[in-house]
Structures are given as structure tokens and as C-alpha cells.
Design a protein around this motif. Structure first.
Motif, PDB file in Angstrom:
ATOM      1  N   PRO A   1     -10.256   0.881   2.502  1.00 33.64           N
ATOM      2  CA  PRO A   1     -11.996   0.224   1.201  1.00 33.64           C
ATOM      3  C   PRO A   1     -10.965  -0.960   0.525  1.00 33.64           C
ATOM      4  CG  PRO A   1     -11.512   2.604   1.601  1.00 33.64           C
ATOM      5  CD  PRO A   1     -10.520   2.073   1.905  1.00 33.64           C
ATOM      6  N   GLN A   2     -12.208  -1.575  -0.459  1.00 36.58           N
ATOM      7  CA  GLN A   2     -11.929  -2.120  -1.495  1.00 36.58           C
ATOM      8  C   GLN A   2     -11.291  -1.613  -2.269  1.00 36.58           C
ATOM      9  OE1 GLN A   2     -15.076  -4.397  -3.317  1.00 36.58           O
ATOM     10  NE2 GLN A   2     -14.121  -6.439  -3.483  1.00 36.58           N
ATOM     11  N   ASN A   3     -12.071  -0.569  -2.745  1.00 34.35           N
ATOM     12  CA  ASN A   3     -12.073   0.350  -3.954  1.00 34.35           C
ATOM     13  C   ASN A   3     -12.613   1.337  -3.381  1.00 34.35           C
ATOM     14  OD1 ASN A   3     -12.952   1.734  -7.080  1.00 34.35           O
ATOM     15  ND2 ASN A   3     -10.929   0.095  -7.325  1.00 34.35           N
ATOM     16  N   ILE A   4     -11.218   3.071  -4.537  1.00 36.09           N
ATOM     17  CA  ILE A   4     -11.640   4.391  -4.642  1.00 36.09           C
ATOM     18  C   ILE A   4     -11.997   4.661  -5.899  1.00 36.09           C
ATOM     19  CG2 ILE A   4     -10.489   6.488  -3.727  1.00 36.09           C
ATOM     20  CD1 ILE A   4     -10.115   4.761  -0.782  1.00 36.09           C
ATOM     21  N   SER A   5     -12.297   5.301  -6.397  1.00 37.90           N
ATOM     22  CA  SER A   5     -12.722   5.575  -7.645  1.00 37.90           C
ATOM     23  C   SER A   5     -13.008   6.524  -7.990  1.00 37.90           C
ATOM     24  CB  SER A   5     -13.679   4.366  -8.667  1.00 37.90           C
ATOM     25  OG  SER A   5     -13.846   5.769  -9.900  1.00 37.90           O
ATOM     26  N   PHE A   6     -11.737   7.504  -8.240  1.00 39.29           N
ATOM     27  CA  PHE A   6     -12.134   9.176  -8.444  1.00 39.29           C
ATOM     28  C   PHE A   6     -12.261  10.349 -10.258  1.00 39.29           C
ATOM     29  CE2 PHE A   6      -8.229  10.947  -8.110  1.00 39.29           C
ATOM     30  CZ  PHE A   6      -7.449   9.671  -7.353  1.00 39.29           C
ATOM     31  N   GLY A   7     -12.841  10.860  -9.735  1.00 35.84           N
ATOM     32  CA  GLY A   7     -12.219  11.873 -11.065  1.00 35.84           C
ATOM     33  C   GLY A   7     -12.319  12.987 -10.313  1.00 35.84           C
TER      34      GLY A   7
ATOM     35  N   LEU B   1      -0.052   7.554  -6.034  1.00 35.24           N
ATOM     36  CA  LEU B   1      -0.720   8.843  -6.270  1.00 35.24           C
ATOM     37  C   LEU B   1      -0.811   9.562  -6.036  1.00 35.24           C
ATOM     38  CD1 LEU B   1      -3.787   6.436  -5.150  1.00 35.24           C
ATOM     39  CD2 LEU B   1      -3.808   6.552  -6.703  1.00 35.24           C
ATOM     40  N   ASP B   2       0.673  10.253  -5.116  1.00 36.40           N
ATOM     41  CA  ASP B   2       0.809  11.440  -4.828  1.00 36.40           C
ATOM     42  C   ASP B   2       1.306  11.967  -6.164  1.00 36.40           C
ATOM     43  OD1 ASP B   2      -0.374  11.253  -2.698  1.00 36.40           O
ATOM     44  OD2 ASP B   2       1.251  10.905  -1.237  1.00 36.40           O
TER      45      ASP B   2
ATOM     46  N   TYR C   1      -3.146  -1.922  -6.587  1.00 35.34           N
ATOM     47  CA  TYR C   1      -3.454  -1.444  -8.319  1.00 35.34           C
ATOM     48  C   TYR C   1      -3.815  -0.083  -8.026  1.00 35.34           C
ATOM     49  CZ  TYR C   1      -8.037  -2.463  -7.278  1.00 35.34           C
ATOM     50  OH  TYR C   1      -9.540  -1.861  -6.751  1.00 35.34           O
TER      51      TYR C   1
ATOM     52  N   TYR D   1       0.929  -1.032   0.099  1.00 35.53           N
ATOM     53  CA  TYR D   1       0.217  -0.123  -0.187  1.00 35.53           C
ATOM     54  C   TYR D   1       0.697   1.308   0.159  1.00 35.53           C
ATOM     55  CZ  TYR D   1      -3.380   3.712   1.607  1.00 35.53           C
ATOM     56  OH  TYR D   1      -3.718   5.643   2.090  1.00 35.53           O
TER      57      TYR D   1
ATOM     58  N   ALA E   1      -0.971  12.616  -8.675  1.00 37.31           N
ATOM     59  CA  ALA E   1      -1.383  14.379  -8.386  1.00 37.31           C
ATOM     60  C   ALA E   1      -0.183  15.607  -8.767  1.00 37.31           C
ATOM     61  CB  ALA E   1      -1.491  13.999  -6.792  1.00 37.31           C
TER      62      ALA E   1
ATOM     63  N   ASN F   1     -10.478   9.266 -14.848  1.00 34.24           N
ATOM     64  CA  ASN F   1     -10.995   8.347 -13.714  1.00 34.24           C
ATOM     65  C   ASN F   1      -9.606   7.535 -13.365  1.00 34.24           C
ATOM     66  OD1 ASN F   1     -11.336   5.107 -12.312  1.00 34.24           O
ATOM     67  ND2 ASN F   1     -13.318   6.613 -11.648  1.00 34.24           N
ATOM     68  N   ILE F   2      -9.279   7.808 -12.188  1.00 34.83           N
ATOM     69  CA  ILE F   2      -7.993   6.867 -11.211  1.00 34.83           C
ATOM     70  C   ILE F   2      -8.867   6.073 -10.464  1.00 34.83           C
ATOM     71  CG2 ILE F   2      -6.675   6.658  -9.643  1.00 34.83           C
ATOM     72  CD1 ILE F   2      -5.013   9.509 -10.550  1.00 34.83           C
ATOM     73  N   SER F   3      -9.330   4.436 -10.113  1.00 29.32           N
ATOM     74  CA  SER F   3      -9.898   3.887 -10.068  1.00 29.32           C
ATOM     75  C   SER F   3      -9.018   2.849  -8.753  1.00 29.32           C
ATOM     76  CB  SER F   3     -10.768   2.825 -10.476  1.00 29.32           C
ATOM     77  OG  SER F   3     -11.293   1.747  -9.500  1.00 29.32           O
ATOM     78  N   PHE F   4      -8.516   2.522  -7.820  1.00 34.15           N
ATOM     79  CA  PHE F   4      -7.725   1.942  -6.538  1.00 34.15           C
ATOM     80  C   PHE F   4      -8.194   1.358  -5.478  1.00 34.15           C
ATOM     81  CE2 PHE F   4      -6.834   4.312  -2.867  1.00 34.15           C
ATOM     82  CZ  PHE F   4      -7.649   5.611  -3.083  1.00 34.15           C
ATOM     83  N   GLY F   5      -7.192   0.055  -5.501  1.00 38.28           N
ATOM     84  CA  GLY F   5      -7.390  -0.712  -3.863  1.00 38.28           C
ATOM     85  C   GLY F   5      -6.042  -0.516  -3.545  1.00 38.28           C
ATOM     86  N   THR F   6      -5.616  -1.200  -2.223  1.00 39.18           N
ATOM     87  CA  THR F   6      -4.711  -0.809  -1.373  1.00 39.18           C
ATOM     88  C   THR F   6      -3.091  -2.060  -2.799  1.00 39.18           C
ATOM     89  OG1 THR F   6      -4.720  -3.557  -1.183  1.00 39.18           O
ATOM     90  CG2 THR F   6      -5.670  -1.712   0.591  1.00 39.18           C
TER      91      THR F   6
ATOM     92  N   ARG G   1       0.106   4.143  -2.768  1.00 37.81           N
ATOM     93  CA  ARG G   1      -0.622   5.687  -2.065  1.00 37.81           C
ATOM     94  C   ARG G   1       1.193   6.779  -2.387  1.00 37.81           C
ATOM     95  NH1 ARG G   1      -3.960   8.411  -0.846  1.00 37.81           N
ATOM     96  NH2 ARG G   1      -3.974   9.880  -0.803  1.00 37.81           N
TER      97      ARG G   1
ATOM     98  N   TYR H   1     -11.720  20.286  -8.087  1.00 34.05           N
ATOM     99  CA  TYR H   1     -10.229  19.659  -7.571  1.00 34.05           C
ATOM    100  C   TYR H   1      -9.388  19.099  -5.739  1.00 34.05           C
ATOM    101  CZ  TYR H   1      -5.686  16.533  -7.755  1.00 34.05           C
ATOM    102  OH  TYR H   1      -5.601  15.871  -7.612  1.00 34.05           O
TER     103      TYR H   1
ATOM    104  N   GLN I   1      -0.144  15.900 -12.404  1.00 32.11           N
ATOM    105  CA  GLN I   1      -1.699  16.290 -13.114  1.00 32.11           C
ATOM    106  C   GLN I   1      -1.571  17.491 -12.677  1.00 32.11           C
ATOM    107  OE1 GLN I   1      -4.554  13.717 -11.427  1.00 32.11           O
ATOM    108  NE2 GLN I   1      -5.789  15.884 -10.848  1.00 32.11           N
TER     109      GLN I   1
ATOM    110  N   TYR J   1     -14.822  13.916  -7.482  1.00 33.86           N
ATOM    111  CA  TYR J   1     -15.798  12.899  -7.138  1.00 33.86           C
ATOM    112  C   TYR J   1     -15.466  11.409  -6.912  1.00 33.86           C
ATOM    113  CZ  TYR J   1     -15.233   9.792 -11.284  1.00 33.86           C
ATOM    114  OH  TYR J   1     -14.722   9.408 -11.958  1.00 33.86           O
TER     115      TYR J   1
ATOM    116  N   ARG K   1      -8.848  16.453  -3.711  1.00 36.03           N
ATOM    117  CA  ARG K   1      -7.807  15.392  -3.128  1.00 36.03           C
ATOM    118  C   ARG K   1      -7.821  15.955  -0.995  1.00 36.03           C
ATOM    119  NH1 ARG K   1      -4.419  12.826  -5.000  1.00 36.03           N
ATOM    120  NH2 ARG K   1      -3.867  12.295  -3.507  1.00 36.03           N
TER     121      ARG K   1
END
Lengths: 90, 90
Positions: free
Chosen positions: B48-54, A34-35, A57, A27, A38, A50-55, A31, B27, A41, B57, B31
């Protein structure tokens, strides 16, 4: 697919978009990635749709504009891939 | 649905999970919320199992265990909702 697609990314035509899945060992790596995304962008002034993530992936979808996936989107894709390079395991 | 579900979240039985969509004006709020969620999951030791964001949202899916959604998952859901309270617009 297009011969100008960004290496490592899947490009679809309708709607125009680039997609890539990044996998990480733990994780903390997810993390950190993802930072970095951010920061990329915010620097480029363009964000993934869209960004979709779990621990361990992160799935990234970058949408193209009306004319398809353009150079701005390709640059974002390349920079995101570079941001992942240190932590990608699959 | 269950009468013990967490307010504001949609609970499904198979597979057991809690789901909620959070929307933000901009945004920066999205963030900030993501950062708070990261802090919450690190504090509770459950993610969470999944977090999906734009950009404006965030969709959060919290998976239950074999026995369904338990108190640990409900606490995570409540803490995430509290983390969003300042920035949620829809």
C-alpha cells in the motif's frame, strides 16, 4: 513550541501533540521500527494517537491529555526515537 | 468510481487509488491485522502507498500506476480485506 519539548519532535499546543517523521533506507528497516514501536507502547501502556507509514517512512503523532503533553507522552516519544536510532536515515 | 472496483473499497480516479478503513474492537486485533497485511504485501511484492493506524482502526491507501488501478492493486486490496475479515467490526 515549549522549552520542555522532546528533542527532535515538533510539539503543537492545540490540540496538544508531539509529531515526528522517521525515514528509512528500505522497507525491512521500516518494518523493524514499527515492531519496536509496538513493543515500546505495550511496555509503557500508552500508544501514539496515530502512526502513518509507507515503505520507507513513518509519521508518528502522540496526543497529549487535557493538561497538554505530559511526562508519559514525552517518555513514549523518547523511547520511540531510541527505537528508531539504528535505522533512521533522515 | 468504476464498475470494476473492489467490493468494500472506495476507488478514486485522480490520482488513481483504492481506499478503505478497517475498525477493530481492540488493539490486539489491530496489531494482528497489521502483521497479516505485512505478510500479504511481502508475498505479493506490492505494498500500500500508505497505512495510517491508531489503536482500533487502520486506514489503507493503495495507489494505482499511470494507467490507473490495475489487477495487481485489486488483488492486494482483496487480500488485505480477507486478512481483516476475522477482526473487522465496522
Amino acid at each position: 513550541m515549549s522549552d520542555t519539548t522532546v528533542e527532535g519532535w515538533t510539539e503543537q499546543a492545540r490540540p496538544p501533540a508531539l509529531f515526528r517523521r522517521f525515514a528509512f533506507e528500505r522497507y525491512a528497516d521500516t518494518r523493524a521500527f514499527l515492531d519496536r514501536v509496538a513493543a515500546v507502547q505495550e511496555e509503557l501502556g500508552i500508544a501514539p494517537q496515530n502512526i502513518s507509514f509507507g515503505t520507507t517512512y513513518v509519521n508518528v503523532t502522540i496526543a497529549g491529555g487535557e493538561g497538554g503533553v505530559g511526562e508519559a507522552e514525552r517518555e513514549l516519544a523518547r523511547r520511540i526515537a531510541a527505537a528508531a536510532a539504528a535505522g533512521v536515515t533522515a
